[in-house]
Design a protein around this motif. Structure first.
Motif, mmCIF file in Angstrom:
data_model
loop_
_atom_site.group_PDB
_atom_site.id
_atom_site.type_symbol
_atom_site.label_atom_id
_atom_site.label_comp_id
_atom_site.label_asym_id
_atom_site.label_seq_id
_atom_site.Cartn_x
_atom_site.Cartn_y
_atom_site.Cartn_z
ATOM 1 N N HIS A 1 -15.160 30.501 -73.136
ATOM 2 C CA HIS A 1 -14.873 31.797 -72.659
ATOM 3 C C HIS A 1 -15.390 32.816 -73.637
ATOM 4 O O HIS A 1 -15.227 33.751 -73.493
ATOM 5 C CB HIS A 1 -13.479 32.006 -72.234
ATOM 6 C CG HIS A 1 -13.098 30.866 -71.031
ATOM 7 N ND1 HIS A 1 -12.361 29.866 -71.456
ATOM 8 C CD2 HIS A 1 -13.484 30.829 -69.913
ATOM 9 C CE1 HIS A 1 -12.232 29.190 -70.205
ATOM 10 N NE2 HIS A 1 -12.853 29.853 -69.311
ATOM 11 N N SER B 1 -7.596 40.641 -63.566
ATOM 12 C CA SER B 1 -6.814 39.353 -63.079
ATOM 13 C C SER B 1 -5.943 38.418 -63.983
ATOM 14 O O SER B 1 -4.790 37.995 -63.628
ATOM 15 C CB SER B 1 -7.627 38.698 -61.875
ATOM 16 O OG SER B 1 -8.052 39.300 -60.810
ATOM 17 N N GLY B 2 -6.881 38.228 -65.051
ATOM 18 C CA GLY B 2 -6.512 37.360 -65.974
ATOM 19 C C GLY B 2 -5.320 37.759 -66.649
ATOM 20 O O GLY B 2 -4.164 37.113 -67.007
ATOM 21 N N ARG C 1 -8.887 35.959 -69.939
ATOM 22 C CA ARG C 1 -9.605 35.257 -68.850
ATOM 23 C C ARG C 1 -9.249 33.830 -68.758
ATOM 24 O O ARG C 1 -9.447 33.159 -67.758
ATOM 25 C CB ARG C 1 -10.921 35.549 -68.713
ATOM 26 C CG ARG C 1 -11.513 36.799 -68.594
ATOM 27 C CD ARG C 1 -13.119 36.719 -68.851
ATOM 28 N NE ARG C 1 -13.258 38.238 -68.490
ATOM 29 C CZ ARG C 1 -14.762 38.388 -68.149
ATOM 30 N NH1 ARG C 1 -15.600 37.489 -68.226
ATOM 31 N NH2 ARG C 1 -15.369 39.619 -68.023
ATOM 32 N N CYS C 2 -8.906 33.103 -69.752
ATOM 33 C CA CYS C 2 -8.825 31.650 -70.062
ATOM 34 C C CYS C 2 -7.556 31.189 -69.615
ATOM 35 O O CYS C 2 -6.355 31.585 -70.001
ATOM 36 C CB CYS C 2 -8.927 31.311 -71.483
ATOM 37 S SG CYS C 2 -8.939 29.701 -71.701
ATOM 38 N N ILE D 1 -12.245 40.580 -63.410
ATOM 39 C CA ILE D 1 -11.940 39.398 -63.715
ATOM 40 C C ILE D 1 -10.972 39.270 -64.907
ATOM 41 O O ILE D 1 -9.901 38.702 -64.917
ATOM 42 C CB ILE D 1 -13.032 38.215 -64.090
ATOM 43 C CG1 ILE D 1 -14.262 38.390 -62.874
ATOM 44 C CG2 ILE D 1 -12.908 37.038 -64.949
ATOM 45 C CD1 ILE D 1 -15.430 37.678 -63.180
ATOM 46 N N SER D 2 -11.240 40.272 -65.796
ATOM 47 C CA SER D 2 -10.284 40.114 -66.885
ATOM 48 C C SER D 2 -8.875 40.654 -66.574
ATOM 49 O O SER D 2 -7.798 40.561 -67.065
ATOM 50 C CB SER D 2 -10.930 41.288 -68.174
ATOM 51 O OG SER D 2 -12.041 40.370 -68.721
#
Length: 113
Positions: A25, A76-77, A31-32, A73-74
């Protein structure tokens, strides 16, 4: 081996990826799914959350659609990591202390003369 574990510590928790594997990543830890967030870093994650929210608004206003997608995306992470911390804190608060039995209660006799 100790150096490997020291490298697992990141700003908001601990990385749980397999020993001697690269970070796929590119160190975008929020994000992970392998990031184990540290409850003590909740305030830091809230700051990141708020910052991402503001950056998403700016990117939409400026028409940076590729940027919006990555930021979402970040975002949501970060929301997921905050939920993980909240879940951990709830489980900890709900834990029942079983106590330690006294010698008298397990032996059937008291210590009084």
């Amino acid at each position: 081996m100790q150096r490997n574990f020291e490298k697992r510590k990141v700003s908001v928790g601990t990385c749980a990826r397999v020993f001697a594997t690269p970070c796929v990543h590119e160190h975008a830890c929020v994000r992970c799914s392998l990031l184990r967030p540290d409850p003590a870093q909740r305030a830091r994650l809230e700051e990141i959350h708020d910052n991402l929210e503001a950056r998403i608004v700016e990117a939409k206003r400026e028409g940076w659609l590729g940027e919006v997608e990555g930021l979402q995306i970040s975002y949501s992470g970060v929301k997921d990591k905050l939920a993980q911390i909240d879940s951990t804190l709830r489980r900890t608060a709900e834990a029942t202390g079983l106590g330690m039995p006294t010698f008298g209660s397990i032996s059937g006799r008291s210590s009084a003369p």
